[in-house]
Design a protein around this motif. Structure first.
Motif, PDB file in Angstrom:
ATOM      1  N   ALA B 295     142.484  66.430 -37.535  1.00  0.00           N
ATOM      2  CA  ALA B 295     141.693  66.137 -36.339  1.00  0.00           C
ATOM      3  C   ALA B 295     140.869  64.873 -36.528  1.00  0.00           C
ATOM      4  O   ALA B 295     140.301  64.630 -37.594  1.00  0.00           O
ATOM      5  CB  ALA B 295     140.784  67.312 -36.023  1.00  0.00           C
ATOM      6  N   MET B 296     140.854  64.077 -35.474  1.00  0.00           N
ATOM      7  CA  MET B 296     140.071  62.836 -35.490  1.00  0.00           C
ATOM      8  C   MET B 296     138.993  62.949 -34.433  1.00  0.00           C
ATOM      9  O   MET B 296     138.968  63.891 -33.652  1.00  0.00           O
ATOM     10  CB  MET B 296     140.996  61.649 -35.191  1.00  0.00           C
ATOM     11  CG  MET B 296     142.123  61.532 -36.194  1.00  0.00           C
ATOM     12  SD  MET B 296     143.341  60.292 -35.758  1.00  0.00           S
ATOM     13  CE  MET B 296     144.118  61.000 -34.337  1.00  0.00           C
ATOM     14  N   LYS B 297     138.124  61.947 -34.434  1.00  0.00           N
ATOM     15  CA  LYS B 297     137.017  62.008 -33.498  1.00  0.00           C
ATOM     16  C   LYS B 297     137.497  62.141 -32.058  1.00  0.00           C
ATOM     17  O   LYS B 297     136.983  62.949 -31.278  1.00  0.00           O
ATOM     18  CB  LYS B 297     136.167  60.725 -33.642  1.00  0.00           C
ATOM     19  CG  LYS B 297     134.686  61.012 -33.569  1.00  0.00           C
ATOM     20  CD  LYS B 297     133.906  59.768 -33.906  1.00  0.00           C
ATOM     21  CE  LYS B 297     132.825  59.567 -32.850  1.00  0.00           C
ATOM     22  NZ  LYS B 297     132.299  58.195 -32.892  1.00  0.00           N
ATOM     23  N   ILE B 298     138.516  61.391 -31.744  1.00  0.00           N
ATOM     24  CA  ILE B 298     138.968  61.374 -30.354  1.00  0.00           C
ATOM     25  C   ILE B 298     139.581  62.716 -29.930  1.00  0.00           C
ATOM     26  O   ILE B 298     139.536  63.101 -28.760  1.00  0.00           O
ATOM     27  CB  ILE B 298     139.978  60.226 -30.127  1.00  0.00           C
ATOM     28  CG1 ILE B 298     140.207  60.068 -28.608  1.00  0.00           C
ATOM     29  CG2 ILE B 298     141.288  60.482 -30.855  1.00  0.00           C
ATOM     30  CD1 ILE B 298     140.742  58.751 -28.224  1.00  0.00           C
ATOM     31  N   ARG B 300     138.408  65.480 -30.399  1.00  0.00           N
ATOM     32  CA  ARG B 300     137.346  66.362 -29.901  1.00  0.00           C
ATOM     33  C   ARG B 300     136.855  65.922 -28.525  1.00  0.00           C
ATOM     34  O   ARG B 300     136.024  66.598 -27.937  1.00  0.00           O
ATOM     35  CB  ARG B 300     136.142  66.300 -30.862  1.00  0.00           C
ATOM     36  CG  ARG B 300     136.436  66.747 -32.256  1.00  0.00           C
ATOM     37  CD  ARG B 300     136.031  68.178 -32.474  1.00  0.00           C
ATOM     38  NE  ARG B 300     136.640  68.704 -33.680  1.00  0.00           N
ATOM     39  CZ  ARG B 300     136.086  68.629 -34.877  1.00  0.00           C
ATOM     40  NH1 ARG B 300     134.889  68.102 -35.021  1.00  0.00           N
ATOM     41  NH2 ARG B 300     136.714  69.113 -35.923  1.00  0.00           N
ATOM     42  N   GLU B 301     137.328  64.725 -28.091  1.00  0.00           N
ATOM     43  CA  GLU B 301     136.768  64.158 -26.860  1.00  0.00           C
ATOM     44  C   GLU B 301     137.770  64.099 -25.720  1.00  0.00           C
ATOM     45  O   GLU B 301     137.448  64.420 -24.584  1.00  0.00           O
ATOM     46  CB  GLU B 301     136.210  62.762 -27.124  1.00  0.00           C
ATOM     47  CG  GLU B 301     134.965  62.791 -27.985  1.00  0.00           C
ATOM     48  CD  GLU B 301     134.743  61.467 -28.721  1.00  0.00           C
ATOM     49  OE1 GLU B 301     135.488  60.499 -28.446  1.00  0.00           O
ATOM     50  OE2 GLU B 301     133.838  61.436 -29.574  1.00  0.00           O
TER      51      GLU B 301
ATOM     52  N   ALA C  22     137.579  55.956 -32.863  1.00  0.00           N
ATOM     53  CA  ALA C  22     138.235  57.131 -32.298  1.00  0.00           C
ATOM     54  C   ALA C  22     139.063  57.856 -33.338  1.00  0.00           C
ATOM     55  O   ALA C  22     139.216  59.072 -33.291  1.00  0.00           O
ATOM     56  CB  ALA C  22     139.116  56.734 -31.119  1.00  0.00           C
ATOM     57  N   GLU C  24     138.625  58.131 -36.598  1.00  0.00           N
ATOM     58  CA  GLU C  24     137.941  58.573 -37.802  1.00  0.00           C
ATOM     59  C   GLU C  24     138.327  60.027 -38.061  1.00  0.00           C
ATOM     60  O   GLU C  24     138.278  60.870 -37.176  1.00  0.00           O
ATOM     61  CB  GLU C  24     136.430  58.480 -37.552  1.00  0.00           C
ATOM     62  CG  GLU C  24     135.576  58.576 -38.769  1.00  0.00           C
ATOM     63  CD  GLU C  24     134.118  58.492 -38.351  1.00  0.00           C
ATOM     64  OE1 GLU C  24     133.391  59.461 -38.611  1.00  0.00           O
ATOM     65  OE2 GLU C  24     133.740  57.470 -37.718  1.00  0.00           O
ATOM     66  N   HIS C  25     138.737  60.319 -39.279  1.00  0.00           N
ATOM     67  CA  HIS C  25     139.199  61.668 -39.583  1.00  0.00           C
ATOM     68  C   HIS C  25     138.017  62.639 -39.640  1.00  0.00           C
ATOM     69  O   HIS C  25     137.013  62.357 -40.287  1.00  0.00           O
ATOM     70  CB  HIS C  25     139.940  61.673 -40.923  1.00  0.00           C
ATOM     71  CG  HIS C  25     140.470  63.026 -41.275  1.00  0.00           C
ATOM     72  ND1 HIS C  25     139.813  63.839 -42.157  1.00  0.00           N
ATOM     73  CD2 HIS C  25     141.578  63.687 -40.873  1.00  0.00           C
ATOM     74  CE1 HIS C  25     140.509  64.977 -42.274  1.00  0.00           C
ATOM     75  NE2 HIS C  25     141.587  64.897 -41.506  1.00  0.00           N
ATOM     76  N   VAL C  26     138.112  63.745 -38.950  1.00  0.00           N
ATOM     77  CA  VAL C  26     137.034  64.743 -39.017  1.00  0.00           C
ATOM     78  C   VAL C  26     137.532  66.088 -39.528  1.00  0.00           C
ATOM     79  O   VAL C  26     136.759  66.922 -39.986  1.00  0.00           O
ATOM     80  CB  VAL C  26     136.329  64.939 -37.661  1.00  0.00           C
ATOM     81  CG1 VAL C  26     135.541  63.702 -37.297  1.00  0.00           C
ATOM     82  CG2 VAL C  26     137.325  65.283 -36.570  1.00  0.00           C
ATOM     83  N   GLY C  27     138.824  66.313 -39.438  1.00  0.00           N
ATOM     84  CA  GLY C  27     139.376  67.567 -39.954  1.00  0.00           C
ATOM     85  C   GLY C  27     139.068  68.756 -39.060  1.00  0.00           C
ATOM     86  O   GLY C  27     138.466  68.611 -37.999  1.00  0.00           O
TER      87      GLY C  27
END
Lengths: 309, 338, 319
Positions: B295-298, B300-301, C22, C24-27
């Motif tokens: 999962a990346m920031k985008i 979640r958006e 956008a 950036e890895h968040v997991g």
């Protein structure tokens, strides 16, 4: 199937035997009852009873004689009515009670089952809410309260129907309705919950997916399955109707077996109480047996389980 | 091949006391004539609700809210209930998961088979009977004419499922929806049923929608696979591409959690952690993001759009990893050059 | 395996503009994995929430509480006693002095109905509690021990079930004679079969579950297992059965009163009052009306509550 029926017949006989034994034991436990040697009953009656029951014999002998009498359907003399036997009472009263009972059963099924079905199909709509409210009132208000109420309104105030006695069809209406209300309400409640249960089954989904009309789904697939558990209620229903007649016949002065029974209780006619108890017991066991067998024929699963054995 | 079935923007919700559950939330797919398409996903992802929506058999408190379901050019969503009944069992029929509970226990096999035939074909009783025996023979039930008088509980699970399939085929439908047809059967029976469906498809030219969570079952029957997650399609494409070059992390997860005997290298079974989201309040952005290792920031958006992969116009995926600017993921070939 | 290869055929235009960072890895979001949107509720909280929403069931509950309060305090507040006869006041219609009128011996009907509430309600409750104790124990042991014992015990229940219990109650009452205590005993000893079946069914289902295994592992003996683990977990169906058996007992007692086997005079249950009233229905309808209304309302209240409890305690309905 044969084995299933045999099992049921056997269980019924065991139950009847237990009932007979219990009544025999209780009979001999009653202080001042027919089998203690207190002679404040008419001499003729006492002679009758002694002749019938051989009170000088040992207890086990008396027990066997008594069982033998029950088997031969000889329920002995009345303790209070000289020259009358319990069998006489049954011959006179039972046809009247049976007529009243059958009319009530037909009435309760003919109305209760369709009402339950409609209620389930309209679940949580106003039709459902109203009928279920009426039904819960129906199971809550006992017949011995409905009966005086009906009598007060329709016979005493409005004067539409005769208040009591037996003979014409107009005299049947009120007692039959009073007797039928509880089973009617119970039928509609049971039928509703049974229908709701069936409607959520997978095979109903299958039937819909086949493109059957809602009527065909309801009638052929749902009702047939939903009625099945209702059949098992027929046994208790007959018992309820029967015990209901004890009071209804009393209130409406109907010359049935129920009124005879209550009279015997009030006058402590012990041999009649006991004889009628055994008769009623045997009758209900027979009815339960009939219901069980009907059920066995209705539900293919039971037939086969029997056949495999 | 013309499309037999065109589903566009299908939305089905259940209105519970806690609020609206969007069980199917904007689903698009096509099924061609004679084609077998599989819809896969975990339980609760909306597969079965999608199927029931096609037949408009969503139980209370559910409702098909929007979209179209075109069968040979006719929009089923707009049909009257009476017309819809003629579609059910006749044009589209359905095989359910549990043959133990899906057949009416108090009616004979014959009654249940013949009522569908007589409903749709308006034929005499003996003709319906002949057709019923014919379909039972099609699904390879021995001594078919004797079965008609039997009750469901007298048959084994596999036999009952064959009866269900016979029932589904009895009116020559164009499309048969099989909702987990093998899940409740023994493994050996499962293979037989899939084999049977394959033969029947070939023999009758019908289309099949196979709904399953068992990816092993899919490979034997379907030519295309649709992967659903939380009420949405996340990836679809030809079966060999879904297995060979899966593009969505959820598809990877599904594949990795299936044991395979033919795997060349020694592989560990990897579960997908967590549970599908409560559809009362689905996650913002990509619905899989809370469980996605990548999962990346985008994610979640914003919801990812569908993008074509492999350049053949058949394989599509909705995943931000496909974006040219997204970082590479080890062991995964993005998009796979043609 | 090179990132950002344009050759992969995906046109960035499909995606539209994206914000900075956008990708950036968040997991995965572990805290969200187990996110439960609906607030966690225990079985009993959940049941209570549903019961509270059931208007009729709550009405039933309030009526029952009111009637119990009236039964306890009512007879002290009317200014009459249930046995005080004033023959000159016989068969008076309801008035300010006697709200419910008087009976054929000039006793205050209101006081008698209130006092009758004590008797009828106590019969309902005591008989049901005896049913519960006998039935839960019998069914619990049968289910817990299982095997042949269970088989024999349940066969016995099946056979007794075949015997019409109303008749047994009548016989018992004929032999023992009228009286409050005898009614408790007769009703309590006869109607426990249903409870036994329900408890056995619950115990059979529950004893296979992990928490029972766990309890066995830590060495709980059979008695402790039954009383501390199994019966408390079968409480839902038990409470429903209990609630529905109270009106049944009240009904049976009233019915016994009608055939002359009720409590002994001058005590009077609602059934006795109603059956005494029926004789004078034509002239003094209130003598039937008030006790009849009391019986009906109580039965209705318990049935509403029982139905509501059944719906509220049935976990299958939770969604």
């Amino acid at each position: 199937m044969a084995r299933y029926i045999l099992q049921r017949v056997f269980a019924a006989f065991v139950a009847l035997w237990i009932l007979t034994t219990v009544t025999f034991v209780l009979m001999h436990a009653i202080p001042g009852g027919p089998f203690t040697r207190e002679r404040n009953v008419p001499e003729a009656v006492m002679r009758n009873i002694e002749a019938k029951y051989h009170l000088d014999d040992p207890l086990w002998q008396q027990y066997l004689d008594y069982l033998g009498g029950v088997v031969r359907f000889d329920l002995g003399p009345s303790f209070k009515f000289q020259g009358q036997t319990v069998n006489d009472f049954i011959r006179r009263g039972f046809p009247v009670s049976a007529e009243l009972g059958i009319i009530s059963i037909i009435l309760s099924m003919a109305i209760g089952i369709p009402v339950g079905i409609i209620s389930a199909l309209r679940q949580n709509k106003w039709q459902d809410n109203v009928t279920m409210l009426v039904a819960i009132i129906g199971v809550s208000v006992p017949s011995f309260i409905i009966a005086p109420l009906l009598m007060y309104v329709f016979a005493l105030k409005l004067r539409w129907l005769p208040p009591a006695m037996w003979g014409s069809w107009r005299q049947v209406i009120m007692p039959a309705v009073a007797l039928a209300l509880l089973p009617l309400a119970t039928f509609s409640r049971l039928m509703r919950s049974s229908m709701l249960d069936v409607i959520s089954q997978d095979y109903i989904k299958t039937a819909r997916a086949k493109g059957l009309s809602e009527l065909a789904v309801t009638w052929r697939h749902a009702v047939k399955n939903a009625v099945m558990p209702i059949v098992t209620y027929l046994g208790p229903l007959i018992a309820a109707i029967l015990t209901g007649t004890f009071i209804i016949e009393q209130i409406f002065a109907i010359p049935g077996l129920g009124r005879q029974f209550v009279w015997s209780v009030n006058n402590r006619d012990y041999t009649t109480i006991l004889g009628l108890t055994i008769f009623y017991g045997a009758f209900l066991l027979l009815m339960n047996l009939v219901v069980d067998i009907i059920y066995g024929f209705l539900d293919p699963r039971i037939q086969i389980a029997g056949r495999k054995d | 091949m013309d499309n037999l079935l065109r589903v566009r923007d299908l939305k089905t919700s259940f209105f519970t006391y806690a609020g609206e559950v969007r069980a199917v939330d904007g689903v698009n797919f096509d099924v061609a004539g004679g084609e077998a398409v599989a819809i896969v996903g975990e339980s609760g992802c909306g597969k079965s609700v999608t199927a029931m929506s096609l037949l408009r058999l969503i139980p209370e408190p559910g409702k098909v809210l929007a979209g179209s379901v075109e069968l040979a050019g006719r929009d089923l969503v707009k049909l009257k209930e009476r017309e819809m009944r003629h579609v059910r069992g006749n044009d589209i029929s359905m095989v359910f998961q549990d043959p133990m509970t899906s057949l009416n226990p108090v009616l004979t096999i014959g009654t249940q088979l013949m009522e569908a035939i007589r409903q749709h074909q308006k034929v005499e009783k003996d003709k319906a009977r002949a057709r019923a025996i014919e379909t039972l023979e099609m699904v390879k039930i021995p001594s078919a004419d004797k079965r008609l008088a039997q009750y469901p509980h007298q048959l084994s699970g596999g036999m009952r499922q064959r009866v269900m399939i016979a029932m589904a085929l009895s009116c020559h439908p164009k499309l048969v929806i099989c909702d987990e047809p093998t899940t409740s059967l023994d493994v050996t029976i499962q293979a037989q049923i899939i084999e049977l469906l394959k033969d029947l498809k070939k023999a009758t030219g019908m289309s099949i929608i196979l709904i399953t969570h068992n990816l092993g079952v899919v490979a034997g029957l379907a030519t295309r696979v649709i992967v659903m997650y939380a009420g949405k399609i996340v990836e679809y494409g030809p079966v060999n591409e879904i297995y060979g070059i899966p593009q969505h992390p959820y598809t990877w997860g599904l594949l990795r959690s299936v044991p395979r005997l033919d795997a060349a290298e020694k592989r560990r079974l990897v579960p997908i952690y967590g549970q599908p989201p409560d559809l009362l309040k689905p996650p913002v952005g990509c619905r899989f993001n809370p469980r996605c290792d990548h999962a990346m920031k985008i994610c979640r958006e914003q919801e990812p759009p569908f993008v074509p992969v492999n350049g053949n116009g058949q394989h599509h995926v909705a995943c931000w990893l496909q974006h040219p600017a997204a970082p590479a993921v080890a062991g995964f070939k993005k998009g796979v050059p043609a | 395996m090179k990132a950002m290869s344009v050759a992969n055929g995906v046109n960035p235009g499909v995606f539209g503009p994206v914000p900075e960072n956008a990708f950036e890895h968040v997991g995965p979001a572990p805290e969200e994995q187990n996110l439960i949107v609906r607030p966690p509720t225990t079985y009993w909280q959940d049941a209570w929430r549903r019961l509270k929403k059931n208007f009729l069931a709550m009405c039933g509950l309030y009526v029952i509480i009111l009637f119990i309060a009236l039964a306890i305090f009512g007879p002290m507040l009317t200014g009459y006693t249930y046995f005080g006869q004033v023959l000159t006041d016989a068969n008076k219609a309801p008035s300010l002095a006697h709200w419910f009128g008087t009976d054929h011996l000039g006793r205050d009907e209101l006081t008698r109905v209130l006092y009758g509430a004590r008797i009828s309600l106590s019969i309902g409750i005591v008989a049901s509690v005896i049913n519960l104790a006998v039935g839960a124990l019998y069914g619990g042991i049968s289910g817990l021990v299982g095997g042949r014992t269970d088989n024999v015990m349940m066969r016995i229940v099946d056979i007794i079930y075949g015997i019409p219990l109303q008749l047994v109650v009548i016989l018992l009452m004929v032999v023992m004679g009228s009286g409050l205590l005898n009614i408790y005993v007769a009703l309590g000893l006869v109607y426990w079969l249903g409870m036994a079946r329900i408890v056995r069914g619950q115990v059979l289902a529950l004893k296979e579950q992990e928490f029972v295994l766990a309890a066995r592992m830590v060495g709980a003996d059979q008695r402790r297992l039954l009383l501390r683990h199994l019966i408390p977990n079968a409480m839902g169906p038990i409470i429903v059965t209990l609630t529905l058996s109270i009106p049944q007992a009240i009904f049976t007692e009233a019915w016994l009163s009608f055939i002359g086997l009720g409590v002994a005079a001058p005590q009077a249950s609602w059934g006795v009052l109603a059956s005494e009233g029926v004789g004078g229905l034509r002239s003094y309808p209130w003598q039937t009306f008030f006790p009849a209304a009391a019986i009906s309302l109580t039965m209705l209240a318990f049935n509403f509550l029982g139905d509501g409890l059944r719906d509220a305690l049935d976990p299958r309905l939770r969604r």
